[in-house]
Scaffold this motif. Sequence first.
Motif, PDB file in Angstrom:
ATOM      1  N   GLY B 227     -24.904 -24.419  16.605  1.00 56.97           N
ATOM      2  CA  GLY B 227     -24.934 -23.529  17.764  1.00 56.97           C
ATOM      3  C   GLY B 227     -23.773 -22.556  17.742  1.00 56.97           C
ATOM      4  N   ALA B 228     -23.724 -21.674  18.738  1.00 56.09           N
ATOM      5  CA  ALA B 228     -22.641 -20.699  18.824  1.00 56.09           C
ATOM      6  C   ALA B 228     -21.327 -21.435  19.039  1.00 56.09           C
ATOM      7  CB  ALA B 228     -22.905 -19.736  19.977  1.00 56.09           C
ATOM      8  N   ALA B 229     -20.240 -20.833  18.504  1.00 55.59           N
ATOM      9  CA  ALA B 229     -18.943 -21.497  18.575  1.00 55.59           C
ATOM     10  C   ALA B 229     -18.553 -21.790  20.013  1.00 55.59           C
ATOM     11  CB  ALA B 229     -17.886 -20.623  17.896  1.00 55.59           C
ATOM     12  N   LYS B 230     -18.928 -20.884  20.941  1.00 49.24           N
ATOM     13  CA  LYS B 230     -18.506 -21.092  22.331  1.00 49.24           C
ATOM     14  C   LYS B 230     -19.250 -22.247  22.990  1.00 49.24           C
ATOM     15  CE  LYS B 230     -21.492 -17.307  24.074  1.00 49.24           C
ATOM     16  NZ  LYS B 230     -22.711 -17.951  23.671  1.00 49.24           N
ATOM     17  N   ASP B 231     -20.380 -22.666  22.405  1.00 48.67           N
ATOM     18  CA  ASP B 231     -21.157 -23.755  22.998  1.00 48.67           C
ATOM     19  C   ASP B 231     -20.744 -25.132  22.502  1.00 48.67           C
ATOM     20  OD1 ASP B 231     -22.594 -21.848  24.317  1.00 48.67           O
ATOM     21  OD2 ASP B 231     -24.188 -21.751  22.806  1.00 48.67           O
ATOM     22  N   ILE B 232     -19.727 -25.192  21.638  1.00 42.91           N
ATOM     23  CA  ILE B 232     -19.402 -26.467  21.001  1.00 42.91           C
ATOM     24  C   ILE B 232     -18.963 -27.515  22.031  1.00 42.91           C
ATOM     25  CG2 ILE B 232     -16.999 -25.818  20.468  1.00 42.91           C
ATOM     26  CD1 ILE B 232     -19.006 -27.820  18.007  1.00 42.91           C
ATOM     27  N   ASP B 233     -18.341 -27.053  23.141  1.00 46.16           N
ATOM     28  CA  ASP B 233     -17.860 -28.008  24.129  1.00 46.16           C
ATOM     29  C   ASP B 233     -18.967 -28.520  25.044  1.00 46.16           C
ATOM     30  OD1 ASP B 233     -15.057 -28.103  23.461  1.00 46.16           O
ATOM     31  OD2 ASP B 233     -15.009 -25.995  24.066  1.00 46.16           O
ATOM     32  N   SER B 234     -20.120 -27.843  25.003  1.00 43.78           N
ATOM     33  CA  SER B 234     -21.230 -28.310  25.849  1.00 43.78           C
ATOM     34  C   SER B 234     -22.433 -28.633  24.966  1.00 43.78           C
ATOM     35  CB  SER B 234     -21.589 -27.240  26.878  1.00 43.78           C
ATOM     36  OG  SER B 234     -21.797 -25.996  26.220  1.00 43.78           O
ATOM     37  N   SER B 235     -22.155 -29.284  23.826  1.00 45.96           N
ATOM     38  CA  SER B 235     -23.222 -29.555  22.862  1.00 45.96           C
ATOM     39  C   SER B 235     -24.206 -30.593  23.383  1.00 45.96           C
ATOM     40  CB  SER B 235     -22.615 -30.045  21.551  1.00 45.96           C
ATOM     41  OG  SER B 235     -21.990 -31.297  21.760  1.00 45.96           O
ATOM     42  N   GLY B 236     -23.744 -31.504  24.255  1.00 47.02           N
ATOM     43  CA  GLY B 236     -24.607 -32.581  24.727  1.00 47.02           C
ATOM     44  C   GLY B 236     -24.925 -33.581  23.640  1.00 47.02           C
ATOM     45  N   ASN B 237     -24.213 -33.485  22.509  1.00 48.73           N
ATOM     46  CA  ASN B 237     -24.455 -34.405  21.402  1.00 48.73           C
ATOM     47  C   ASN B 237     -23.264 -35.361  21.297  1.00 48.73           C
ATOM     48  OD1 ASN B 237     -24.315 -35.499  18.707  1.00 48.73           O
ATOM     49  ND2 ASN B 237     -25.992 -34.097  18.198  1.00 48.73           N
ATOM     50  N   ALA B 238     -23.546 -36.654  21.370  1.00 49.45           N
ATOM     51  CA  ALA B 238     -22.476 -37.649  21.433  1.00 49.45           C
ATOM     52  C   ALA B 238     -21.611 -37.624  20.167  1.00 49.45           C
ATOM     53  CB  ALA B 238     -23.070 -39.037  21.635  1.00 49.45           C
ATOM     54  N   ILE B 239     -22.241 -37.380  19.012  1.00 47.12           N
ATOM     55  CA  ILE B 239     -21.484 -37.381  17.756  1.00 47.12           C
ATOM     56  C   ILE B 239     -20.537 -36.189  17.715  1.00 47.12           C
ATOM     57  CG2 ILE B 239     -21.697 -37.219  15.242  1.00 47.12           C
ATOM     58  CD1 ILE B 239     -24.391 -38.628  15.475  1.00 47.12           C
ATOM     59  N   VAL B 240     -21.046 -35.007  18.123  1.00 46.97           N
ATOM     60  CA  VAL B 240     -20.205 -33.810  18.161  1.00 46.97           C
ATOM     61  C   VAL B 240     -19.055 -34.020  19.137  1.00 46.97           C
ATOM     62  CG1 VAL B 240     -20.137 -31.349  18.697  1.00 46.97           C
ATOM     63  CG2 VAL B 240     -22.131 -32.314  17.539  1.00 46.97           C
ATOM     64  N   GLU B 241     -19.392 -34.557  20.319  1.00 52.23           N
ATOM     65  CA  GLU B 241     -18.368 -34.824  21.342  1.00 52.23           C
ATOM     66  C   GLU B 241     -17.237 -35.669  20.767  1.00 52.23           C
ATOM     67  OE1 GLU B 241     -18.002 -34.170  24.833  1.00 52.23           O
ATOM     68  OE2 GLU B 241     -19.276 -32.511  24.182  1.00 52.23           O
ATOM     69  N   GLN B 242     -17.636 -36.763  20.097  1.00 51.98           N
ATOM     70  CA  GLN B 242     -16.613 -37.659  19.545  1.00 51.98           C
ATOM     71  C   GLN B 242     -15.761 -36.939  18.514  1.00 51.98           C
ATOM     72  OE1 GLN B 242     -18.033 -41.074  17.367  1.00 51.98           O
ATOM     73  NE2 GLN B 242     -15.961 -41.773  16.926  1.00 51.98           N
ATOM     74  N   PHE B 243     -16.420 -36.115  17.661  1.00 57.35           N
ATOM     75  CA  PHE B 243     -15.694 -35.458  16.577  1.00 57.35           C
ATOM     76  C   PHE B 243     -14.694 -34.436  17.111  1.00 57.35           C
ATOM     77  CE2 PHE B 243     -14.945 -32.428  13.227  1.00 57.35           C
ATOM     78  CZ  PHE B 243     -14.689 -33.258  12.149  1.00 57.35           C
ATOM     79  N   ILE B 244     -15.136 -33.606  18.066  1.00 54.21           N
ATOM     80  CA  ILE B 244     -14.230 -32.537  18.514  1.00 54.21           C
ATOM     81  C   ILE B 244     -13.092 -33.087  19.354  1.00 54.21           C
ATOM     82  CG2 ILE B 244     -15.966 -30.712  18.367  1.00 54.21           C
ATOM     83  CD1 ILE B 244     -16.274 -30.790  21.335  1.00 54.21           C
ATOM     84  N   HIS B 245     -13.289 -34.274  19.936  1.00 54.56           N
ATOM     85  CA  HIS B 245     -12.177 -34.875  20.681  1.00 54.56           C
ATOM     86  C   HIS B 245     -11.372 -35.831  19.827  1.00 54.56           C
ATOM     87  CE1 HIS B 245     -14.857 -33.621  24.123  1.00 54.56           C
ATOM     88  NE2 HIS B 245     -13.739 -32.927  24.284  1.00 54.56           N
ATOM     89  N   GLY B 246     -11.804 -36.039  18.593  1.00 58.03           N
ATOM     90  CA  GLY B 246     -11.063 -36.879  17.658  1.00 58.03           C
ATOM     91  C   GLY B 246     -10.868 -38.290  18.166  1.00 58.03           C
ATOM     92  N   SER B 247     -11.913 -38.887  18.688  1.00 51.58           N
ATOM     93  CA  SER B 247     -11.795 -40.239  19.226  1.00 51.58           C
ATOM     94  C   SER B 247     -12.286 -41.264  18.200  1.00 51.58           C
ATOM     95  CB  SER B 247     -12.633 -40.351  20.505  1.00 51.58           C
ATOM     96  OG  SER B 247     -12.774 -41.708  20.854  1.00 51.58           O
TER      97      SER B 247
END
Lengths: 257, 259
Positions: B227-247
Amino acid sequence: MNNPLALVGRAFLGFLAQTGRAAQFAGRAIWHSFTPPFFLRLHLAQIMRIGYYSLPVVGLTAFFTGGALALQIFIGGDRVGAEAIVPRIVVLGITRELGPVIASLMVAGRVAAAIAAEIGTMRVTEQIDALSTLSTNPFKYLIAPRLVAAILTMPVLVLVADIIGIFGGYLVAVTELDFNGAVYLQNTYDFLRTNDVVSGLVKAAVFGFIIALMGCYHGFHSRGGAQGVGTATTNAVVTASILILAANFVMTTLFFR
Amino acid sequence: MARQAPKIAVENLAKAFGPKTVLDGVNFNVKAGESLVIIGGSGTGKSVTLKCILGLIRPDSGSIRIDGHEVTRLSTSERERVNRKFGMLFQGAALFDSLKVWENVAFGLIQGRGMKRAKARDIAMTKLAQVGLNAQIGELSPAELSGGMQKRVGLARAIAADPEIIFFDEPTTGLDPIMADVINDLIVATVKRMGATAVSITHDMASARKIADRIAMIHKGKIIWEGAAKDIDSSGNAIVEQFIHGSAHGPIQMDVLRA
């Protein structure tokens, strides 16, 4: 897993796969060595590195080998007729076998190791990939100059080894064994055959090919950082040495039987 | 065709090394002039994807089209021609240590395109200036440079022949945060100036946010979000969420041995 036959079979299949890969690599290396573009400046640099800088090592080993050979023949042989036998065997042994083989083994230790370490490091630091992305064929840029340089310079090195080896034998015979120098030289000259020298030089060219090929092959396929490069270097020297001795046996059989 | 073919089109790309499947049907397109960043953990197939596109690794199956032309089964010489469209910044810069800095930058011009050395040297010095390095540095050997400088030389080499497509492999790895940002700025500036298409792989989110128009996340050999770079924080994807927050906790489980 524990079936010993399966283990033997796996090892054998692995060996065949490795041989096939090496043969394919050799084919590509030869093809790219003799088709343009040529990087002449790199060829010259490799001729210096492989040929010129190996001269001291090759010269010293040939000198001591010739000396030891003369001594052994004198000690082990019949004292009667030694004046003729020693120079004869020295000239035969050096030009046919010891000159090419010992010089090549020394160069294998020096050059195959250096080539494998250099190309292996380029592989693990992605420099070889970088060559490809810069539209430069690594076979032409890295491998062809080394292969051509080794094939061209090994015969010259062996010619030098022949001369110094025979001189080593002469020096031992004259100083240690009280031979007459003039007679020794005359005997050497009488027993010197063009075919013996030429066959040795043909061997040398083949050994040069083996040395550069094994260095390039193992370096090119090295994996996994410093340890991988170390393994590649060891394998290059070991396989080059074994192949040199095996090829020597085959060529001796072909030339002299 | 009614609309322009994508600059790079990757379809069902698959690659396995022995029993280990690295790419398991990767699909994505990159439009001309766009900057795509592929994010993902270590060992998820990011580098292999790039190397397949560059022809350094032959994929087991799938298709890669550059400007609409299939490139997965090219001969060596055809491959060299296609590779002229590419520039690549390697993770460790991959500078040739036997050559001077400027010779590294000019390498593709001299060896790849047969340009005269003097002319190639001028271009190399211009490119070095564009990444903030002066002519004196051009005369040094790569081993004398710091990691950040080596990356900049690598960037200069990647853009030396004005490629249409530039790849960045972990451009900020191993750099301090400030130097990383300098490199990010340089990447954005050079890509925009040249109008080139860019594909980067990274696990540095700050870098990804800065240089991406679009972001794709690769996980277990597949693209799982795009998706667009600006949408990365609202991806709604649990894997993406975990990755971008480095958890360490979430759907991605690291195989860590616990004593």
